[in-house]
Enzyme design. Structure first.
Site, PDB file in Angstrom:
ATOM      1  N   CYS A 111      62.039  49.931  33.399  1.00 20.73           N
ATOM      2  CA  CYS A 111      59.940  50.578  33.676  1.00 20.73           C
ATOM      3  C   CYS A 111      59.534  50.485  34.866  1.00 20.73           C
ATOM      4  O   CYS A 111      58.575  50.819  35.515  1.00 20.73           O
ATOM      5  CB  CYS A 111      59.634  48.781  33.403  1.00 20.73           C
ATOM      6  SG  CYS A 111      59.763  48.325  31.486  1.00 20.73           S
ATOM      7  N   HIS A 258      52.331  48.058  35.907  1.00 21.20           N
ATOM      8  CA  HIS A 258      52.984  47.960  34.596  1.00 21.20           C
ATOM      9  C   HIS A 258      52.689  47.214  33.447  1.00 21.20           C
ATOM     10  O   HIS A 258      52.486  46.474  33.515  1.00 21.20           O
ATOM     11  CB  HIS A 258      55.017  47.431  34.655  1.00 21.20           C
ATOM     12  CG  HIS A 258      55.546  47.471  33.803  1.00 21.20           C
ATOM     13  ND1 HIS A 258      54.924  48.833  32.994  1.00 21.20           N
ATOM     14  CD2 HIS A 258      56.443  46.912  32.762  1.00 21.20           C
ATOM     15  CE1 HIS A 258      55.990  49.115  32.016  1.00 21.20           C
ATOM     16  NE2 HIS A 258      56.532  47.467  32.334  1.00 21.20           N
ATOM     17  N   ASN A 288      53.625  48.833  25.345  1.00 26.12           N
ATOM     18  CA  ASN A 288      55.085  49.106  26.470  1.00 26.12           C
ATOM     19  C   ASN A 288      55.809  50.361  26.142  1.00 26.12           C
ATOM     20  O   ASN A 288      56.688  50.387  25.703  1.00 26.12           O
ATOM     21  CB  ASN A 288      56.068  47.836  27.031  1.00 26.12           C
ATOM     22  CG  ASN A 288      56.607  47.855  28.265  1.00 26.12           C
ATOM     23  OD1 ASN A 288      56.891  49.065  28.787  1.00 26.12           O
ATOM     24  ND2 ASN A 288      57.173  47.079  28.119  1.00 26.12           N
TER      25      ASN A 288
HETATM   26  O1  UT7 Z   1      58.797  46.016  30.647  1.00 24.70           O
HETATM   27  C1  UT7 Z   1      59.392  44.327  30.650  1.00 24.70           C
HETATM   28  C2  UT7 Z   1      59.940  44.302  28.938  1.00 24.70           C
HETATM   29  N1  UT7 Z   1      59.624  43.822  29.089  1.00 24.70           N
HETATM   30  C3  UT7 Z   1      59.148  42.057  29.041  1.00 24.70           C
HETATM   31  O2  UT7 Z   1      57.804  42.529  29.761  1.00 24.70           O
HETATM   32  C4  UT7 Z   1      58.647  41.666  28.305  1.00 24.70           C
HETATM   33  C5  UT7 Z   1      58.072  39.760  28.858  1.00 24.70           C
HETATM   34  N2  UT7 Z   1      58.195  38.541  28.277  1.00 24.70           N
HETATM   35  C6  UT7 Z   1      57.349  38.646  26.863  1.00 24.70           C
HETATM   36  O3  UT7 Z   1      56.310  39.148  27.075  1.00 24.70           O
HETATM   37  C7  UT7 Z   1      57.338  37.408  25.867  1.00 24.70           C
HETATM   38  O4  UT7 Z   1      58.467  36.646  26.407  1.00 24.70           O
HETATM   39  C8  UT7 Z   1      57.105  38.092  24.943  1.00 24.70           C
HETATM   40  C9  UT7 Z   1      56.332  38.586  24.356  1.00 24.70           C
HETATM   41  C10 UT7 Z   1      58.240  39.501  24.533  1.00 24.70           C
HETATM   42  C11 UT7 Z   1      57.727  37.125  23.555  1.00 24.70           C
HETATM   43  O5  UT7 Z   1      56.365  36.054  23.443  1.00 24.70           O
HETATM   44  P1  UT7 Z   1      56.602  34.354  24.589  1.00 24.70           P
HETATM   45  O6  UT7 Z   1      55.640  33.661  24.357  1.00 24.70           O
HETATM   46  O7  UT7 Z   1      57.930  34.669  25.002  1.00 24.70           O
HETATM   47  O8  UT7 Z   1      57.433  34.324  22.785  1.00 24.70           O
HETATM   48  P2  UT7 Z   1      59.337  32.987  22.447  1.00 24.70           P
HETATM   49  O9  UT7 Z   1      59.473  34.016  22.418  1.00 24.70           O
HETATM   50  O10 UT7 Z   1      59.099  32.201  23.039  1.00 24.70           O
HETATM   51  O11 UT7 Z   1      58.856  33.366  21.137  1.00 24.70           O
HETATM   52  C12 UT7 Z   1      57.902  32.634  19.889  1.00 24.70           C
HETATM   53  C13 UT7 Z   1      58.367  32.394  18.611  1.00 24.70           C
HETATM   54  C14 UT7 Z   1      59.964  31.951  18.703  1.00 24.70           C
HETATM   55  O12 UT7 Z   1      59.732  31.507  17.001  1.00 24.70           O
HETATM   56  P3  UT7 Z   1      60.268  30.188  17.236  1.00 24.70           P
HETATM   57  O13 UT7 Z   1      61.454  30.000  17.566  1.00 24.70           O
HETATM   58  O14 UT7 Z   1      59.366  29.361  18.293  1.00 24.70           O
HETATM   59  O15 UT7 Z   1      60.551  29.723  15.659  1.00 24.70           O
HETATM   60  C15 UT7 Z   1      59.840  33.261  17.235  1.00 24.70           C
HETATM   61  O16 UT7 Z   1      60.710  33.803  17.216  1.00 24.70           O
HETATM   62  O17 UT7 Z   1      57.468  33.312  18.596  1.00 24.70           O
HETATM   63  C16 UT7 Z   1      58.632  34.224  17.225  1.00 24.70           C
HETATM   64  N3  UT7 Z   1      58.932  35.540  17.229  1.00 24.70           N
HETATM   65  C17 UT7 Z   1      57.559  36.222  16.744  1.00 24.70           C
HETATM   66  N4  UT7 Z   1      56.520  35.694  15.547  1.00 24.70           N
HETATM   67  C18 UT7 Z   1      55.810  36.846  14.763  1.00 24.70           C
HETATM   68  C19 UT7 Z   1      59.460  36.644  18.330  1.00 24.70           C
HETATM   69  N5  UT7 Z   1      58.416  38.269  18.375  1.00 24.70           N
HETATM   70  C20 UT7 Z   1      57.791  37.198  17.326  1.00 24.70           C
HETATM   71  C21 UT7 Z   1      57.039  38.449  16.420  1.00 24.70           C
HETATM   72  N6  UT7 Z   1      55.618  38.444  15.627  1.00 24.70           N
HETATM   73  N7  UT7 Z   1      56.409  39.583  16.795  1.00 24.70           N
END
Ligand code: UT7
Length: 333
Positions: A111, A258, A288
């Site tokens: 990225c 970004h 993204n």
């Molecule tokens: O260009 C660089 C690319 N990468 C990034 O920029 C990523 C940076 N990170 C992020 O943007 C965030 O960490 C994410 C958007 C990827 C995830 O958000 P989060 O608030 O960190 O969520 P999490 O990974 O802590 O997940 C929370 C919950 C989990 O469920 P449990 O374990 O709490 O029951 C996940 O399984 O959300 C669940 N989850 C979803 N639920 C519905 C993960 N993806 C999804 C989804 N829909 N698509």
């Protein structure tokens, strides 16, 4: 002397995939995706390739600059999702647009790729080696994501953005007294954290190879680690670039970041103590697109006449590697 962007262009696949469409494929919801990322829809290729999108974006950037492909000195394509390992995408673009005299090669910093390419082209041009360059970020990430993994497939989209950058002997002083062109750049990498955002390639297969661990050919990510890295490293590298240029946050008109997550952008604005209105965003509509996000946003702002001569822009991003970077420039096109 000035090294400045004189044209921008972008190309997106036509197919729009909304969060509601995603909810039909994986267990997710529009509410979750919007709240956690700010994304509402993304463009997904139904046939466009990294090189075809890149070539379209380049043609638009050249048309805006009023230049001919035959006069291009250098084509640098930033991509982590080329359709071919050989030849590189930049050579495909060179052929597609007819830029027969251009030196062409790719660069992969995920990225951060567009920024790294911009800074590389800038460094070449400062030495006098090249007088102009097409700098491109192009991705078809939809082929690298696992469409059964809801934690990654909802985040990414496909598209390409390009800028044409030119060297001129004379300074161009804008009405506000600022000199047009690139002012400063900072780049960095931390390979020790590389596996928090990774995608495998082909494994070692030859008659002599020892048994290898299976390679995972899709993007896998520790989202929270990447999030922490981005919210710490992006403001730090912007401050570093501003310090180097003897500038402050107040001297900046727009932060073109970004577009990965609206919460990351809000956090960067807060850490820099800057108004969020200076952080344009378009990720709600396109998600993204890795190396393509910054040049696509830049093109959108440019075509919407939101960039004024003399505006100071900070371009900054982060990505797999882990990599990060920032460029400061005064808009002079
Ligand atoms: O260009 C660089 C690319 N990468 C990034 O920029 C990523 C940076 N990170 C992020 O943007 C965030 O960490 C994410 C958007 C990827 C995830 O958000 P989060 O608030 O960190 O969520 P999490 O990974 O802590 O997940 C929370 C919950 C989990 O469920 P449990 O374990 O709490 O029951 C996940 O399984 O959300 C669940 N989850 C979803 N639920 C519905 C993960 N993806 C999804 C989804 N829909 N698509």
């Amino acid at each position: 002397m000035a090294i400045k962007i004189t044209g921008t262009g972008s190309a997106l696949p036509e197919k729009i995939v909304t969060n509601f469409d995603m909810a039909e494929i994986v267990e997710t919801s529009d509410e979750w995706i919007r709240e956690r990322t700010g994304i509402a829809e993304r463009r997904i290729s139904t046939g466009d390739t990294v090189s075809s999108l890149a070539a379209k974006a380049c043609e638009k950037a050249l048309a805006m600059a009023g230049r001919d492909a035959a006069d291009v000195d250098l084509i640098l394509v930033a991509t982590c999702s080329p359709e071919l390992l050989l030849p590189c995408c930049a050579c495909q673009v060179q052929s597609a647009i007819g830029a027969h005299k251009a030196v062409a090669f790719d660069l992969n910093a995920a990225c951060s790729g567009f920024l790294f390419a911009l800074n590389t082209a800038y460094a070449y041009m400062q030495t006098g080696l090249y007088k102009n360059a097409l700098i491109v970020g192009s991705e078809v990430l939809s082929k690298l994501v696992d469409w059964t993994d809801r934690s990654t497939c909802v985040l990414f989209g496909d598209g390409a953005g390009a800028v044409f950058m030119e060297f001129s002997q004379e300074d161009e002083i804008c009405e506000n007294g600022r000199k047009a062109g690139i002012e400063c750049m900072v780049m960095g990498a931390d390979g020790t954290k590389g596996m928090v955002l990774a995608c495998g390639e082909r494994g070692l297969e030859n008659p002599y190879a020892k048994e290898q661990e299976a390679v995972h050919p899709y993007v896998h990510m520790d989202g929270q680690e990447v999030y922490k890295f981005a919210t710490r490293q992006v403001p730090a590298c912007i401050k570093d670039a501003l310090d180097k240029a003897n500038l402050t946050v107040e001297d900046v008109d727009l932060f073109v970041l970004h577009q990965a997550n609206v919460r990351i952008i809000e956090s960067v604005a807060k850490r820099l103590k800057s108004d969020l209105s200076k952080f344009p965003m378009n990720l709600d509509k396109i998600g993204n697109m890795s190396s393509a996000t910054i040049p696509v946003l830049l093109d959108e702002l440019n075509r919407d006449k939101k960039l004024k001569k003399g505006d100071r822009l900070v371009l900054s991003g982060f990505g797999a590697g882990l990599t990060y970077g920032a460029s400061i420039l005064v808009w002079g096109a």
